[in-house]
Design a protein around this motif. Structure first.
Motif, mmCIF file in Angstrom:
data_model
loop_
_atom_site.group_PDB
_atom_site.id
_atom_site.type_symbol
_atom_site.label_atom_id
_atom_site.label_comp_id
_atom_site.label_asym_id
_atom_site.label_seq_id
_atom_site.Cartn_x
_atom_site.Cartn_y
_atom_site.Cartn_z
ATOM 1 N N ARG A 96 -34.323 -29.359 20.475
ATOM 2 C CA ARG A 96 -34.506 -28.771 21.808
ATOM 3 C C ARG A 96 -33.521 -27.633 22.070
ATOM 4 N NH1 ARG A 96 -30.330 -30.479 24.649
ATOM 5 N NH2 ARG A 96 -29.296 -32.356 23.990
ATOM 6 N N ILE A 97 -32.363 -27.672 21.441
ATOM 7 C CA ILE A 97 -31.344 -26.633 21.627
ATOM 8 C C ILE A 97 -31.891 -25.271 21.206
ATOM 9 C CG2 ILE A 97 -29.110 -25.801 20.730
ATOM 10 C CD1 ILE A 97 -28.898 -28.055 22.832
ATOM 11 N N PHE A 98 -32.763 -25.248 20.201
ATOM 12 C CA PHE A 98 -33.256 -23.988 19.666
ATOM 13 C C PHE A 98 -34.487 -23.462 20.397
ATOM 14 C CE2 PHE A 98 -31.042 -26.139 16.168
ATOM 15 C CZ PHE A 98 -30.028 -25.212 15.979
ATOM 16 N N LYS A 99 -34.980 -24.201 21.358
ATOM 17 C CA LYS A 99 -36.157 -23.765 22.104
ATOM 18 C C LYS A 99 -35.721 -23.090 23.403
ATOM 19 C CE LYS A 99 -39.240 -26.960 19.864
ATOM 20 N NZ LYS A 99 -40.231 -28.013 20.010
ATOM 21 N N ALA A 100 -35.042 -21.982 23.254
ATOM 22 C CA ALA A 100 -34.439 -21.278 24.381
ATOM 23 C C ALA A 100 -35.456 -20.775 25.396
ATOM 24 C CB ALA A 100 -33.595 -20.104 23.862
ATOM 25 N N CYS A 101 -36.707 -20.599 25.001
ATOM 26 C CA CYS A 101 -37.733 -20.092 25.913
ATOM 27 C C CYS A 101 -38.493 -21.206 26.625
ATOM 28 C CB CYS A 101 -38.729 -19.207 25.159
ATOM 29 S SG CYS A 101 -37.986 -17.726 24.458
ATOM 30 N N ASP A 102 -38.228 -22.455 26.288
ATOM 31 C CA ASP A 102 -38.933 -23.584 26.887
ATOM 32 C C ASP A 102 -38.133 -24.146 28.050
ATOM 33 O OD1 ASP A 102 -40.646 -23.144 24.804
ATOM 34 O OD2 ASP A 102 -40.172 -24.994 23.732
ATOM 35 N N ALA A 103 -38.754 -24.228 29.211
ATOM 36 C CA ALA A 103 -38.062 -24.694 30.423
ATOM 37 C C ALA A 103 -37.489 -26.101 30.260
ATOM 38 C CB ALA A 103 -39.002 -24.644 31.613
ATOM 39 N N GLU A 104 -38.214 -27.007 29.602
ATOM 40 C CA GLU A 104 -37.743 -28.389 29.486
ATOM 41 C C GLU A 104 -36.562 -28.544 28.538
ATOM 42 O OE1 GLU A 104 -41.083 -28.100 26.420
ATOM 43 O OE2 GLU A 104 -40.934 -27.586 28.517
ATOM 44 N N SER A 105 -36.267 -27.533 27.735
ATOM 45 C CA SER A 105 -35.138 -27.651 26.809
ATOM 46 C C SER A 105 -33.864 -27.037 27.386
ATOM 47 C CB SER A 105 -35.471 -26.985 25.470
ATOM 48 O OG SER A 105 -35.544 -25.591 25.629
ATOM 49 N N ALA A 106 -33.891 -26.725 28.657
ATOM 50 C CA ALA A 106 -32.733 -26.091 29.285
ATOM 51 C C ALA A 106 -31.585 -27.067 29.550
ATOM 52 C CB ALA A 106 -33.158 -25.421 30.584
ATOM 53 N N ALA A 107 -31.739 -28.308 29.120
ATOM 54 C CA ALA A 107 -30.687 -29.304 29.316
ATOM 55 C C ALA A 107 -29.406 -28.884 28.596
ATOM 56 C CB ALA A 107 -31.152 -30.660 28.794
ATOM 57 N N ALA A 108 -28.291 -29.319 29.135
ATOM 58 C CA ALA A 108 -26.994 -28.979 28.556
ATOM 59 C C ALA A 108 -26.842 -29.595 27.165
ATOM 60 C CB ALA A 108 -25.884 -29.481 29.464
ATOM 61 N N PRO A 109 -26.134 -28.900 26.276
ATOM 62 C CA PRO A 109 -25.851 -29.465 24.943
ATOM 63 C C PRO A 109 -25.100 -30.781 25.083
ATOM 64 C CG PRO A 109 -25.271 -27.142 25.035
ATOM 65 C CD PRO A 109 -25.593 -27.558 26.444
ATOM 66 N N THR A 110 -25.326 -31.694 24.143
ATOM 67 C CA THR A 110 -24.697 -33.014 24.223
ATOM 68 C C THR A 110 -23.408 -33.137 23.416
ATOM 69 O OG1 THR A 110 -26.048 -33.831 22.400
ATOM 70 C CG2 THR A 110 -26.915 -34.170 24.627
ATOM 71 N N ASP A 111 -23.104 -32.145 22.571
ATOM 72 C CA ASP A 111 -21.858 -32.195 21.805
ATOM 73 C C ASP A 111 -21.432 -30.779 21.420
ATOM 74 O OD1 ASP A 111 -23.379 -31.443 19.518
ATOM 75 O OD2 ASP A 111 -23.596 -33.525 18.882
ATOM 76 N N ALA A 112 -20.289 -30.670 20.751
ATOM 77 C CA ALA A 112 -19.734 -29.358 20.395
ATOM 78 C C ALA A 112 -20.641 -28.590 19.440
ATOM 79 C CB ALA A 112 -18.343 -29.528 19.786
ATOM 80 N N GLN A 113 -21.302 -29.273 18.513
ATOM 81 C CA GLN A 113 -22.183 -28.591 17.568
ATOM 82 C C GLN A 113 -23.370 -27.977 18.297
ATOM 83 O OE1 GLN A 113 -22.001 -28.183 13.852
ATOM 84 N NE2 GLN A 113 -23.196 -26.601 14.845
ATOM 85 N N GLU A 114 -23.994 -28.742 19.202
ATOM 86 C CA GLU A 114 -25.111 -28.206 19.975
ATOM 87 C C GLU A 114 -24.656 -27.047 20.864
ATOM 88 O OE1 GLU A 114 -27.227 -31.216 22.122
ATOM 89 O OE2 GLU A 114 -28.049 -32.102 20.299
ATOM 90 N N ALA A 115 -23.470 -27.144 21.423
ATOM 91 C CA ALA A 115 -22.943 -26.066 22.264
ATOM 92 C C ALA A 115 -22.763 -24.789 21.448
ATOM 93 C CB ALA A 115 -21.624 -26.491 22.897
ATOM 94 N N ASP A 116 -22.269 -24.920 20.220
ATOM 95 C CA ASP A 116 -22.102 -23.762 19.340
ATOM 96 C C ASP A 116 -23.449 -23.124 19.019
ATOM 97 O OD1 ASP A 116 -20.647 -21.965 17.533
ATOM 98 O OD2 ASP A 116 -21.533 -23.164 15.917
ATOM 99 N N TRP A 117 -24.439 -23.948 18.662
ATOM 100 C CA TRP A 117 -25.767 -23.420 18.356
ATOM 101 C C TRP A 117 -26.368 -22.722 19.567
ATOM 102 C CZ3 TRP A 117 -27.618 -28.654 15.975
ATOM 103 C CH2 TRP A 117 -27.131 -28.767 14.663
ATOM 104 N N ALA A 118 -26.252 -23.349 20.736
ATOM 105 C CA ALA A 118 -26.836 -22.797 21.962
ATOM 106 C C ALA A 118 -26.184 -21.462 22.323
ATOM 107 C CB ALA A 118 -26.704 -23.789 23.104
ATOM 108 N N GLN A 119 -24.873 -21.364 22.125
ATOM 109 C CA GLN A 119 -24.143 -20.147 22.460
ATOM 110 C C GLN A 119 -24.619 -18.952 21.616
ATOM 111 O OE1 GLN A 119 -19.931 -20.400 21.770
ATOM 112 N NE2 GLN A 119 -19.502 -18.585 22.996
ATOM 113 N N ARG A 120 -25.065 -19.208 20.390
ATOM 114 C CA ARG A 120 -25.493 -18.135 19.500
ATOM 115 C C ARG A 120 -26.954 -17.735 19.716
ATOM 116 N NH1 ARG A 120 -24.503 -20.296 13.893
ATOM 117 N NH2 ARG A 120 -23.984 -22.298 14.763
#
Length: 125
Positions: A96-120
């Motif tokens: 879900r982190i990689f689906k930046a255009c999908d409204a339902e995937s707008a949830a906050a990252p759950t850990d540092a790795q997801e946060a890093d991926w989302a930031q990029r």
């Protein structure tokens, strides 16, 4: 051996059916030239851009335009690539982190790795 062939065939058919229903989720990736193309993917890219609509193939006009847009704004020392998954196939729990255009995937990252991926990443409009 027969079970492996049957399972593989069923998997291929289910992926093909999902692709036919919804096309391909597409991402434009920016990777350093020092990285082999075989290693460039969503988790290793310096930046990634999610296309808002599923694509019928890997070479649509929208993908070509997106690649040109990204290539025109990137720094020297990087190259553009792409990654696709059938729209109806799960990318796993963290996908879900990689689906930046999908409204339902707008949830906050759950850990540092997801946060890093989302930031990029970003949705490419």
């Amino acid at each position: 051996m027969k079970k492996t062939i049957v399972v593989t065939s069923l998997l291929i058919l289910s992926i093909s059916a999902a692709a036919a229903r919804g096309g391909q989720q597409t991402w434009i990736l920016v990777c350093p030239k020092s990285m082999p193309k075989s290693d460039c993917n969503l988790t290793t890219a310096a930046k990634w851009y999610h296309l808002p609509s599923p694509q019928a193939s890997a070479n649509t006009a929208e993908i070509k335009a997106a690649k040109a847009k990204v290539a025109g704004s990137m720094e020297p020392g990087f190259y553009v690539s792409q990654e696709q998954f059938p729209a109806g196939v799960s990318m796993g729990d963290r996908g879900r982190i990689f689906k930046a255009c999908d409204a339902e995937s707008a949830a906050a990252p759950t850990d540092a790795q997801e946060a890093d991926w989302a930031q990029r990443g970003a949705c490419l409009q």
